[in-house]
Design a protein around this motif. Structure first.
Motif, PDB file in Angstrom:
ATOM      1  N   SER A  34       0.843  -1.200   0.000  1.00 29.80           N
ATOM      2  CA  SER A  34       0.000   0.000   0.000  1.00 29.80           C
ATOM      3  C   SER A  34       0.874   1.243   0.000  1.00 29.80           C
ATOM      4  O   SER A  34       1.854   1.320   0.741  1.00 29.80           O
ATOM      5  CB  SER A  34      -0.903   0.020   1.235  1.00 29.80           C
ATOM      6  OG  SER A  34      -1.632   1.242   1.238  1.00 29.80           O
TER       7      SER A  34
ATOM      8  N   ILE B 186      -0.725  -0.340   8.294  1.00 29.27           N
ATOM      9  CA  ILE B 186      -0.401  -1.490   7.431  1.00 29.27           C
ATOM     10  C   ILE B 186      -0.858  -2.775   8.123  1.00 29.27           C
ATOM     11  O   ILE B 186      -1.326  -3.717   7.485  1.00 29.27           O
ATOM     12  CB  ILE B 186       1.124  -1.528   7.146  1.00 29.27           C
ATOM     13  CG1 ILE B 186       1.580  -0.241   6.436  1.00 29.27           C
ATOM     14  CG2 ILE B 186       1.506  -2.764   6.330  1.00 29.27           C
ATOM     15  CD1 ILE B 186       0.880   0.082   5.130  1.00 29.27           C
TER      16      ILE B 186
ATOM     17  N   GLY C 271       3.827  -1.869   3.573  1.00 29.80           N
ATOM     18  CA  GLY C 271       3.694  -0.470   3.141  1.00 29.80           C
ATOM     19  C   GLY C 271       4.836  -0.124   2.196  1.00 29.80           C
ATOM     20  O   GLY C 271       5.997  -0.481   2.451  1.00 29.80           O
TER      21      GLY C 271
ATOM     22  N   HIS D 100       5.705   3.354   0.553  1.00 31.05           N
ATOM     23  CA  HIS D 100       5.254   4.741   0.497  1.00 31.05           C
ATOM     24  C   HIS D 100       6.185   5.591  -0.360  1.00 31.05           C
ATOM     25  O   HIS D 100       7.300   5.940   0.057  1.00 31.05           O
ATOM     26  CB  HIS D 100       5.154   5.300   1.933  1.00 31.05           C
ATOM     27  CG  HIS D 100       4.615   6.680   1.996  1.00 31.05           C
ATOM     28  ND1 HIS D 100       5.050   7.619   2.899  1.00 31.05           N
ATOM     29  CD2 HIS D 100       3.673   7.303   1.246  1.00 31.05           C
ATOM     30  CE1 HIS D 100       4.395   8.744   2.696  1.00 31.05           C
ATOM     31  NE2 HIS D 100       3.555   8.583   1.714  1.00 31.05           N
TER      32      HIS D 100
ATOM     33  N   ASP E 163       5.362  -0.172  11.619  1.00 27.49           N
ATOM     34  CA  ASP E 163       4.040   0.446  11.453  1.00 27.49           C
ATOM     35  C   ASP E 163       3.699   1.403  12.604  1.00 27.49           C
ATOM     36  O   ASP E 163       3.731   1.023  13.775  1.00 27.49           O
ATOM     37  CB  ASP E 163       2.996  -0.680  11.381  1.00 27.49           C
ATOM     38  CG  ASP E 163       1.647  -0.179  10.874  1.00 27.49           C
ATOM     39  OD1 ASP E 163       1.619   0.898  10.245  1.00 27.49           O
ATOM     40  OD2 ASP E 163       0.651  -0.881  11.097  1.00 27.49           O
TER      41      ASP E 163
END
Ligand code: CAA
Ligand code: NAD
Length: 279
Positions: A113, A120, A135, A137, A180
Motif C-alpha cells: 500500500s 499497514i 507499506g 510509500h 508500522d
C-alpha cells in the motif's frame, strides 16, 4: 516480474512510470476511465522529458508506455508478483480492494500500500495473507523523489520485506525501514509543518506568497508549504492530518479549519485547478 498498480491519480501514474521504466511489465488499474486516459498522457509527457534530458533515444521512451496495460478491471492482476495500491486515503475503501484482490490473486502475490499513514497492520489483517502485506510509500512527484518508505506491519514476513527492499533498489530509489505507526516517519514530521503554515495563513499573519517565500528563502525549502499542500492535494492532506489526530488523540495535531474549508469548497489544489494558488 509483473507489477500491478491500483489507482492512476497523482501517485499511481508515477509509480506505474518508474516500474515500467525499470523494465517491469505493469498493469495500471483505475475505476475511472478518464483518470486512466489522463495517466497515459502524463506518463508520456514525463518519460519524454526525462529521456530527452538523459540524452536517450525517444524511441526508447515509447517502449516504457508500451509496457503498461491500462484497465478498469482487477482481473489482469491475478498473476501479478506485487500489487501496489494507490487509491483514496480511506481505510474502508482500501480494505475492500485488498479483500477483493485476496480472492482474485495467486498465493504468491504481495500487496503493497502506498498509503500516506494508515495502518499497514490493519490492512494486512483484513486479508488472509497478512504476511504478504507491506507499506511501500512513495513521494510526490514519484519520478523525481528518491525515497520510498518501507513499512512492516505486525505480521509482514521477512521474505516480503526483502522482496520490496530489492524492488525499491531495482528502480533506482532509496528506502528507509519503518515499523508500522501513524504516518510513518516523513509525514509524521512533514504534515504538522504544513498544517502550521495553514494556521499561520488562517490567523492572517502573512499572505500565501509570503509564507511560502519565507520558508523557501529562510529555510531553503525547494517550494513553500502551501504550494506543497496544493501539490499533495488538499483532500489527501486532510485525510492524512485526520489520521494523525485520530490515532494519537493528541490535540497538538489538530486540523486547521482553513484546510477543511478548502476541501469542502472543492478546492483541492493542483488537481482541481485551485487550492491556495490558482492553476
Ligand atoms: N513529474 C515528473 N517530473 C517532474 C514533476 C512531475 N510532476 N515536477 C517536476 N519534475 C521535474 C522537472 O522536470 C525537473 O527536472 P530536471 O531538473 O531534470 O529538468 C525537476 O523535477 C525540477 O523541476 P522544476 O525545475 O520545474 O521545479 P522545482 O525546481 O520546483 O522542482 C520539485 C520540482 C522537485 C517537485 C521540487 O519543487 C520539490 O522538491 N518539491 C518538494 C517535493 C516534496 O516535498 N514532496 C513530498 C510531498 S509529501 C509526499 O509525497 C508524501 C505524502 O504521503 C503526502
Ligand atoms: P488521487 O485522488 O490523485 O488518485 C486516486 C485515484 O484512485 C483516482 O484516479 C481514483 O479514480 C482511483 N480510485 C479510487 N478508488 C478506486 C478503486 N476502488 N479502484 C481503483 N481505482 C480507484 O490520489 P493520490 O494523491 O494519488 O493518492 C493515492 C494514495 O497515495 C493515497 O493513499 C495517498 O494518501 C497516497 N499518497 C499520496 C501522496 C500525494 O502527494 N498525493 C504522496 C504519497 C502517498
Amino acid at each position: 516480474m509483473k507489477i500491478g498498480v491500483i489507482g492512476s491519480g497523482t501517485m499511481g501514474n508515477g509509480i506505474a512510470q518508474v516500474m515500467a521504466d525499470a523494465g517491469y511489465d505493469v498493469v495500471l488499474c483505475d475505476v475511472n476511465k478518464e483518470a486512466l486516459e489522463r495517466a497515459a498522457k502524463t506518463i508520456n509527457t514525463n518519460v519524454g522529458r526525462l529521456y530527452k534530458k538523459q540524452g536517450k533515444e525517444l524511441a526508447e521512451a515509447t517502449k516504457v508506455l508500451a509496457r503498461i496495460e491500462f484497465t478498469t478491471e482487477l482481473s489482469p492482476l491475478k498473476d501479478a508478483d506485487v500489487v501496489i495500491e494507490a487509491i483514496i486515503e480511506k481505510m474502508d475503501v482500501k480494505k475492500k480492494v485488498f479483500q477483493e484482490l485476496d480472492g482474485l490473486c495467486e498465493g504468491k502475490t504481495i500487496f503493497a500500500s502506498n498509503t500516506s499513514g494508515l495502518s499497514i497492520t490493519e490492512l494486512g489483517a483484513s486479508t488472509d495473507r497478512a504476511d504478504r502485506v507491506v507499506g511501500m510509500h512513495f513521494f510526490n512527484p514519484v519520478p523525481v523523489m528518491k525515497l520510498v518508505e518501507v513499512i512492516r506491519g505486525s505480521d509482514t514476513s521477512d521474505d516480503t520485506y526483502e522482496v520490496i527492499i530489492e524492488l525499491v533498489r531495482s528502480i533506482g530509489k532509496e528506502s528507509i525501514s519503518i515499523v508500522d505507526a501513524p504516518l510513518f516517519v516523513v509525514n509524521r514530521i512533514l504534515v504538522p509543518f504544513i498544517n502550521e503554515a495553514i494556521f499561520v495563513l488562517g490567523e492572517g499573519i502573512a499572505s500565501v506568497e509570503d509564507i511560502d517565500k519565507g520558508m523557501m528563502l529562510g529555510a531553503n525549502h525547494p517550494i513553500g508549504p502551501l504550494a506543497l499542500a496544493d501539490m499533495v492535494g488538499l483532500d489527501t492532506l486532510l485525510f492524512v492530518a485526520e489520521t494523525l489526530l485520530e490515532e494519537t488523540g493528541d490535540s497538538k495535531y489538530r486540523v486547521p479549519p482553513l484546510l477543511r474549508k478548502h476541501v469542502r469548497a472543492g478546492h483541492l489544489g493542483r488537481k482541481s485547478g485551485r487550492g491556495f494558488y490558482q492553476y
